[in-house]
Design a protein around this motif. Sequence first.
Motif, PDB file in Angstrom:
ATOM      1  N   ARG A  34       0.838  -1.211   0.000  1.00 32.40           N
ATOM      2  CA  ARG A  34       0.000   0.000   0.000  1.00 32.40           C
ATOM      3  C   ARG A  34       0.866   1.250   0.000  1.00 32.40           C
ATOM      4  O   ARG A  34       0.588   2.204  -0.724  1.00 32.40           O
ATOM      5  CB  ARG A  34      -0.936   0.015   1.215  1.00 32.40           C
ATOM      6  CG  ARG A  34      -2.166  -0.843   0.990  1.00 32.40           C
ATOM      7  CD  ARG A  34      -3.191  -0.678   2.075  1.00 32.40           C
ATOM      8  NE  ARG A  34      -3.547   0.681   2.408  1.00 32.40           N
ATOM      9  CZ  ARG A  34      -4.437   1.439   1.769  1.00 32.40           C
ATOM     10  NH1 ARG A  34      -5.050   0.975   0.709  1.00 32.40           N
ATOM     11  NH2 ARG A  34      -4.715   2.652   2.190  1.00 32.40           N
ATOM     12  N   LYS A  44     -11.280   2.369   2.982  1.00 32.56           N
ATOM     13  CA  LYS A  44     -10.868   2.666   4.346  1.00 32.56           C
ATOM     14  C   LYS A  44     -12.125   2.994   5.136  1.00 32.56           C
ATOM     15  O   LYS A  44     -12.807   3.980   4.857  1.00 32.56           O
ATOM     16  CB  LYS A  44      -9.873   3.822   4.373  1.00 32.56           C
ATOM     17  CG  LYS A  44      -9.262   3.995   5.740  1.00 32.56           C
ATOM     18  CD  LYS A  44      -7.991   4.785   5.686  1.00 32.56           C
ATOM     19  CE  LYS A  44      -7.363   4.771   7.073  1.00 32.56           C
ATOM     20  NZ  LYS A  44      -6.109   5.463   7.097  1.00 32.56           N
ATOM     21  N   LYS A  47     -10.540   3.048  10.866  1.00 34.30           N
ATOM     22  CA  LYS A  47      -9.129   2.672  10.839  1.00 34.30           C
ATOM     23  C   LYS A  47      -8.899   1.325  10.165  1.00 34.30           C
ATOM     24  O   LYS A  47      -7.791   0.813  10.144  1.00 34.30           O
ATOM     25  CB  LYS A  47      -8.561   2.658  12.259  1.00 34.30           C
ATOM     26  CG  LYS A  47      -9.195   1.629  13.164  1.00 34.30           C
ATOM     27  CD  LYS A  47      -8.547   1.657  14.534  1.00 34.30           C
ATOM     28  CE  LYS A  47      -9.165   0.563  15.392  1.00 34.30           C
ATOM     29  NZ  LYS A  47      -8.449   0.407  16.651  1.00 34.30           N
ATOM     30  N   HIS A  48      -9.942   0.756   9.579  1.00 30.14           N
ATOM     31  CA  HIS A  48      -9.852  -0.568   8.967  1.00 30.14           C
ATOM     32  C   HIS A  48      -9.815  -0.475   7.449  1.00 30.14           C
ATOM     33  O   HIS A  48     -10.484   0.365   6.854  1.00 30.14           O
ATOM     34  CB  HIS A  48     -11.049  -1.439   9.382  1.00 30.14           C
ATOM     35  CG  HIS A  48     -11.164  -1.590  10.858  1.00 30.14           C
ATOM     36  ND1 HIS A  48     -10.349  -2.432  11.585  1.00 30.14           N
ATOM     37  CD2 HIS A  48     -11.980  -0.998  11.756  1.00 30.14           C
ATOM     38  CE1 HIS A  48     -10.675  -2.355  12.861  1.00 30.14           C
ATOM     39  NE2 HIS A  48     -11.656  -1.486  12.992  1.00 30.14           N
ATOM     40  N   LEU A  49      -9.045  -1.369   6.834  1.00 27.78           N
ATOM     41  CA  LEU A  49      -9.019  -1.490   5.380  1.00 27.78           C
ATOM     42  C   LEU A  49      -9.835  -2.707   4.984  1.00 27.78           C
ATOM     43  O   LEU A  49      -9.758  -3.757   5.625  1.00 27.78           O
ATOM     44  CB  LEU A  49      -7.582  -1.681   4.884  1.00 27.78           C
ATOM     45  CG  LEU A  49      -6.640  -0.515   5.082  1.00 27.78           C
ATOM     46  CD1 LEU A  49      -5.225  -0.930   4.682  1.00 27.78           C
ATOM     47  CD2 LEU A  49      -7.091   0.682   4.276  1.00 27.78           C
TER      48      LEU A  49
END
Length: 70
Positions: A34, A44, A47-49
């Motif tokens: 990334r 996104k 805070k999570h992908l």
Amino acid sequence: MGMNSTELGLEPLIGVEELAEYLGVPVQTIYDWRLSGRAPRAYKLGKHLRFAASDIAAWLEERHEGGSHE
């Protein structure tokens, strides 16, 4: 009864850990990719992908031997 993503016509999203496991690489590799702009497109969410299966498939196809990249 709630509706699931299939009923809504949405594809499932997977996290970094699941993607790393699927590709057989360490989680850190996904983050490194990334940073260098070489990872599949991601969403996104806070805070999570999360990665869509169609984006992963397109990304893999670009890396197929004889493909347009590398």
